[in-house]
Write an enzyme that holds these catalytic residues in place. Structure first.
Site, PDB file in Angstrom:
ATOM      1  CE1 TYR A   1     -31.830  -0.265 -20.020  1.00 25.93           C
ATOM      2  CE2 TYR A   1     -29.840   1.064 -19.638  1.00 25.93           C
ATOM      3  CZ  TYR A   1     -30.728   0.392 -20.376  1.00 25.93           C
ATOM      4  OH  TYR A   1     -30.411  -0.483 -21.509  1.00 25.93           O
TER       5      TYR A   1
ATOM      6  CG  HIS B   1     -28.880   1.789  -9.945  1.00 23.23           C
ATOM      7  ND1 HIS B   1     -28.672   2.038 -11.294  1.00 23.23           N
ATOM      8  CD2 HIS B   1     -29.593   3.128  -9.545  1.00 23.23           C
ATOM      9  CE1 HIS B   1     -29.633   3.136 -11.876  1.00 23.23           C
ATOM     10  NE2 HIS B   1     -30.091   3.639 -10.673  1.00 23.23           N
TER      11      HIS B   1
ATOM     12  N   GLY C   1     -27.244   8.363  -3.847  1.00 29.65           N
ATOM     13  CA  GLY C   1     -26.185   8.246  -4.585  1.00 29.65           C
ATOM     14  C   GLY C   1     -25.363   9.602  -4.632  1.00 29.65           C
ATOM     15  CD  GLN C   2     -19.761  12.440  -3.658  1.00 29.88           C
ATOM     16  OE1 GLN C   2     -19.310  11.547  -2.915  1.00 29.88           O
ATOM     17  NE2 GLN C   2     -19.282  13.256  -4.392  1.00 29.88           N
ATOM     18  CE  LYS C   3     -25.077  10.294 -12.192  1.00 25.44           C
ATOM     19  NZ  LYS C   3     -25.650  11.558 -12.871  1.00 25.44           N
TER      20      LYS C   3
ATOM     21  CB  VAL D   1     -20.160   3.328  -8.834  1.00 31.23           C
ATOM     22  CG1 VAL D   1     -19.668   2.146  -9.654  1.00 31.23           C
ATOM     23  CG2 VAL D   1     -20.394   2.809  -7.484  1.00 31.23           C
TER      24      VAL D   1
ATOM     25  CB  SER E   1     -25.593   8.424 -15.553  1.00 32.09           C
ATOM     26  OG  SER E   1     -26.945   8.602 -16.027  1.00 32.09           O
ATOM     27  CB  SER E   2     -30.155   5.061 -16.028  1.00 33.77           C
ATOM     28  OG  SER E   2     -30.131   4.672 -14.933  1.00 33.77           O
TER      29      SER E   2
END
Ligand code: PAF
Length: 284
Positions: free
Chosen positions: A32, A37, A147-149, A176, A185-186
């Site tokens: 997604y 991504h 990803g850092q998230k 991002v 985020s998805s």
């Protein structure tokens, strides 16, 4: 871009590339796709010759009351987006391919997993560590990008790589954000319009913590209180946790010292949607 859904075929392909001396870069995802991504996929092209994006909504990292069933999925859209970025392979196995009948192994990382996401989502990191191990064995990358998230996940993956001697460089890419600061985020797709507006306050709250640090505050509880105070202004947000940690080891000293890298972590519920975000800074 070629779509591969069998582990054996993926392994044969990477073996061929590796024999040619090509560097393989893997971007593990649950699909997604959003711009976050896509930024990982673009970054992947700078790190090697062959980019493999994996797309697998991994059931073992979701708790029984979590959103595995309703996690957003759109294979065709993901295919087109990854293909437009120039990804070489989209590895999209089925659950049966990854966890066939009789599957009975679990990878448990004991460091970094007993707090925050690990505490709130029992078994989550076992599922992540297990599937990441399988993804690494299927795609045999030289480099893998995360990803850092999901900051805690990046520490768990680095520990996994170190402990199990994977010869893989782990690259962490910056989060991002939407124009109002909301981390991509998805799961943002779950938000109603009103929730979506309030969601931007998560980043604003993180910035309050950052402001406190930039003002010279080094006390963990005080930094955290700036973040909490901002979040508490929005009754739609239910705080799951706010934490201020050393970003490299997730320790929580009462006072941070100059030069220390600090992460402010937030997890909140907005209605039924759980969102996480973080920001990293250095103590001046
Ligand atoms: O970060 C994610 O999307 C997932 O946790 C990962 C690393 C792809 C494992 O399923």
């Amino acid at each position: 871009m070629k779509v591969i859904d069998k582990v054996q075929e993926m392994q044969n392909i990477v073996n061929t590339h590796r024999k040619r001396g090509e560097r393989i870069v893997c971007v593990p995802t649950m699909g997604y796709f959003h711009d976050g991504h896509l930024s990982l996929m673009k970054l992947a092209q700078e790190y090697g010759d062959v980019v493999i994006v994996t797309l697998f909504v991994n059931p073992t990292q979701f708790g029984p009351n979590e959103d595995f069933e309703r996690y957003p999925r759109d294979f065709q859209r993901d295919y087109e987006l990854a293909s437009s970025i120039g990804v070489d392979y989209l590895f999209a196995p089925t659950v049966e391919e990854m966890y066939p009948d009789g599957y009975s192994t679990k990878i448990i990382v004991n460091k970094f997993t007993d707090k925050f996401e690990g505490l709130k989502r029992a078994g989550h990191f076992d599922g992540v560590a297990t599937v990441v191990t399988k993804i690494f064995n299927a795609t045999k990358p030289n480099v893998a990008i995360f990803g850092q998230k999901d900051l805690q996940q990046t520490l768990v993956v680095r520990q996994l790589v170190k402990d199990l001697l994977f010869d893989i460089d782990i690259v962490i890419a910056p989060t991002v954000r939407e124009s109002d600061g909301l981390a991509m985020s998805s799961r943002n797709v779950y938000l109603s319009r009103e929730e979506r507006e309030v969601a931007s306050q998560i980043y604003r709250a993180l910035q309050k913590g950052l402001d406190a640090i930039n003002k010279g505050i080094t006390n963990r509880d005080v930094i955290s209180s700036y973040v909490q105070k901002h979040l508490s202004k929005f009754p739609q947000l239910t705080v799951d946790y706010v934490a201020v940690v050393n970003s490299e080891n997730f320790e929580e000293p009462a006072e941070f010292v100059p030069g220390e890298n600090v992460a402010i972590l937030v997890a909140v519920y907005l209605g039924k949607t759980r969102l996480i975000d973080n920001i990293i800074t250095k103590i001046p």
